[in-house]
Design a protein around this motif. Sequence first.
Motif, short mmCIF file in Angstrom:
data_model
loop_
_atom_site.label_atom_id
_atom_site.label_comp_id
_atom_site.label_asym_id
_atom_site.label_seq_id
_atom_site.Cartn_x
_atom_site.Cartn_y
_atom_site.Cartn_z
N GLU A 177 -20.29 -11.80 -36.22
CA GLU A 177 -21.50 -11.13 -36.05
C GLU A 177 -22.50 -11.89 -37.12
O GLU A 177 -23.72 -11.57 -36.68
CB GLU A 177 -21.36 -9.76 -36.61
N ASN A 191 -29.02 -0.99 -43.78
CA ASN A 191 -29.33 -0.70 -42.05
C ASN A 191 -30.02 -1.75 -41.43
O ASN A 191 -30.83 -2.67 -41.88
CB ASN A 191 -29.96 0.64 -41.91
N ASP A 192 -29.61 -2.28 -40.03
CA ASP A 192 -30.20 -3.22 -39.45
C ASP A 192 -31.66 -3.04 -38.72
O ASP A 192 -32.32 -3.94 -38.16
CB ASP A 192 -29.13 -3.71 -38.43
N LYS A 196 -24.78 3.97 -37.85
CA LYS A 196 -25.47 3.12 -38.14
C LYS A 196 -25.03 1.67 -38.39
O LYS A 196 -24.07 1.52 -39.27
CB LYS A 196 -26.36 3.49 -39.36
N TRP A 197 -25.54 0.73 -37.71
CA TRP A 197 -25.25 -0.64 -37.84
C TRP A 197 -25.57 -1.20 -39.03
O TRP A 197 -26.81 -1.29 -39.34
CB TRP A 197 -25.46 -1.58 -36.65
N SER A 250 -20.74 -7.06 -41.31
CA SER A 250 -21.59 -6.40 -40.49
C SER A 250 -20.62 -5.29 -39.61
O SER A 250 -19.53 -5.66 -39.09
CB SER A 250 -22.69 -6.87 -39.51
N THR A 251 -21.07 -4.01 -39.71
CA THR A 251 -20.13 -3.07 -39.25
C THR A 251 -21.04 -1.67 -39.05
O THR A 251 -22.08 -1.68 -39.51
CB THR A 251 -18.82 -2.87 -39.75
N PHE A 252 -20.41 -0.81 -38.25
CA PHE A 252 -21.01 0.72 -38.27
C PHE A 252 -20.46 1.39 -39.52
O PHE A 252 -19.43 1.40 -39.85
CB PHE A 252 -20.27 1.23 -37.05
#
Length: 831
Positions: A102, A297-298, A273-274, A267-269
Amino acid sequence: MKRILFFLCIVCSFMSLAQTKVGGIVVDEADNPIAFANILFKDSSEGTITNDNGRFYIESENDHQTLIISFIGYETIEFPLSGKVNYDLKIVLLEGGEQLDEVTVYFGKQSKKNNPAIDILKKIWEKKRQNGLRKFKQYQYDKYEKVEFDINTIDSALIKSRVFKGLEFVFQDLDTSRITGKTYLPIFLNEKFSKVYGDNVMPDEKEDVLGSKNSGFENNQALTAFIQDMYQEYDVYDNYIEFFDKSFTSPLSKTGVDVYNYVLTDSTFIGDKWCYNIIYYPRRTNELTFKGNFWVNDSTFAVKNINLEVTKSANLNWIKEVYIEQEFEVMNDSVFLLKRDYMLTDFSFRKKEASRGIYGKRTTVYDNHKFDIPKPKQFYKTKSNQFDPLVLTRDDVFWQNNRLERLNKDETGVYKLLDTLKTVPKFKSYYNLVSILGSGYIEIDKWNIDLGDIYSVFGFNDAEGIRLRGGARTYFGQNDPWRLEGYFAYGFLDKKVKHGFSGKFLLDRKSRFILSGGHRRDVEQLGLSLTATNDVLGRSIASSSVLTVGANDRLTNINLSTVNIEIEPLTNFRMRFGGSLRTLSSALPNAFSLDYIDADAPSGIASEIKQFDINTTLIYTPGKKTIGYGVEREDINDDYSTLLLNYTKGLNGFLESDFEYSKLQFSYTQPWQVGGFGRLLTTVEAGKTFGEVPLGLLNVVPGNQTLFSLYNTFPNLDFYEFVTDTYTAVHLEHNFNGRLFSRVPFLRKLNLREIIGLRGVWGELSDENIALSSPTNIPLRAPSDEIYWEYSLGVGNIFKILRIDFNFRGNYLDNPEARPFSVTGSFGFSF
């Protein structure tokens, strides 16, 4: 605060309901520890990082079978757990880690350019004003706070020591910290529930405390003040996070790129929220910085959670570890609010891993947010009293309904444990000893008085020789509406008894209308402050200093009576009105004279001044925080400014008073936290005397002939070297808190702190006042030709308790016996 820290050290020298506990060390193939490696329970967002020595501890209330360990430049591994408790693990990482799909990962010493972590950090800076409570005009929420103190690193040697003989039962329910993996024993718990209201338009905020509960130390305001002073509110979005009188650079700071390395690692949920995960760690050692990681948060670039751990090399005393966790709640697509704040502090004499200490743990939970409900301005002026008996006696039903986070097994047991301990005579003895050392007073409960203070028993000066003093005060409780206090002292050289008595009465709690008065007959070193007070029990260190520089013989006999009324019509704004009658004469007439021309005296010269004054004083201390509602309150912070305006009117003839004059004085003191560059303390003073008065009523520029560093004095001036009737003075003192020394390799490990000072004074003395005091045997001069100035270079934190200042005189070197250079010092406990 310093005495309470001493209390913690005394206790130190004399316990979480987790399902999975893991601790150990992460090393490379050469058996070298890997610092800042990621430790994560598989299929969860629960994790930590290794410390400087590669060690880690992590626990969870859930069952987990696998750890994931990763670090940039190394292969990520999954480590199976053999049981619920896994200690002393040794995990080896192999070089050659893969990149994540990612994100792009950078490793080694991190560049400030082309670094995706810093690109994300810049987005956080842009968005931080649009997230959280700042987004709304008004806000309100519930706040629940619990503070706990624990003895940590419990071992068999401590349990079997003579200190705990007869108290072995307290060790029956030990547990282990989820942060450090150490055993601990809870000894104190404080809970508080309140409602907070704020208005970002005015702006203003207030906190109504609805319930407060202590275990074992009910209504101990000194302890409560220490806790509140130590655990001040902070915001990770600010450039600097302030606690323990220090400014730590926040990892979210705009200046963070200069002191931290940032690495984008995952990076993950999290929920729905990603989020990105960023690790940060210091670029240099010995600075006031953190290490840790945060998830952001992205899209909104709001922080979802963050942990901060103070590095072991940070220039802090008496503190081995500080660990902070903050969790943020997603209110909607664009609003993230702080949900839970956890802070653990490990107080200890030494920073070695096995050294015993005291945990201080604070957990704050926020809930039930409401927005844009306006309140009138008067609403914010009405403050609740957290020491109201109703607040302190809330029943179990109240706490069951208002605890936003339940107590675990150990926390619930603290109340029962302390109730039991209070019935044990040995514990009572320990508690009394700590109380005496902390307050300076010996409690005599059956008489409702305290004896002391013990730190004023012994003294010495040229007039009295060896001096012994004993005193007492009334003490029914921490919120007494009145208090009487007094002392007797005896000098073995002059063979005279001295005394002082005072009384204070709080007549109206709401306006803090106080009536006070007192009388003192004693020997005093006057002239240590341009803005003098009429405190009948106060005594300067110069009056009893054993070691001095030069002839310390300019002492004064003072016979002082005062009566005052004080009122606080607005928060932190006090008005004081009163009168004083004083008689002054030299305590050593052959060496120091207060003689002045008096046509009514038989010889034309008088050696004694009798004077009645009326005083009006206005004191404004914006930002000052206090607790309690009695005649005496406890301060819980020292970062507020003080503005003082004083008008004195001397009346000739009233009560045989000798002089008619007026005096106007002003002073302004302001501490400044200069970001990561330390703390600056500034004071400006000005004053003028109208009318003719003798030496005893003039303003003496405060010299310092002691070996102690005393702020607001001039250490290269002798007492009475400069005397004025008009003056302006400035004092500047800046403590860099080791910022400069941390960049010098051979000084870095010493954790020394650099202090610089600059001070100056200009003043005049009229010909009439010089002529009036012409019979005195000391020359009268003022720094009127040019500003008298000094500067100093100091080194603090020597052996953690000693400060030494090297003081240099800038001018007036032609004055008789002028001292161009001096060395002063001070002792004290500070973080």
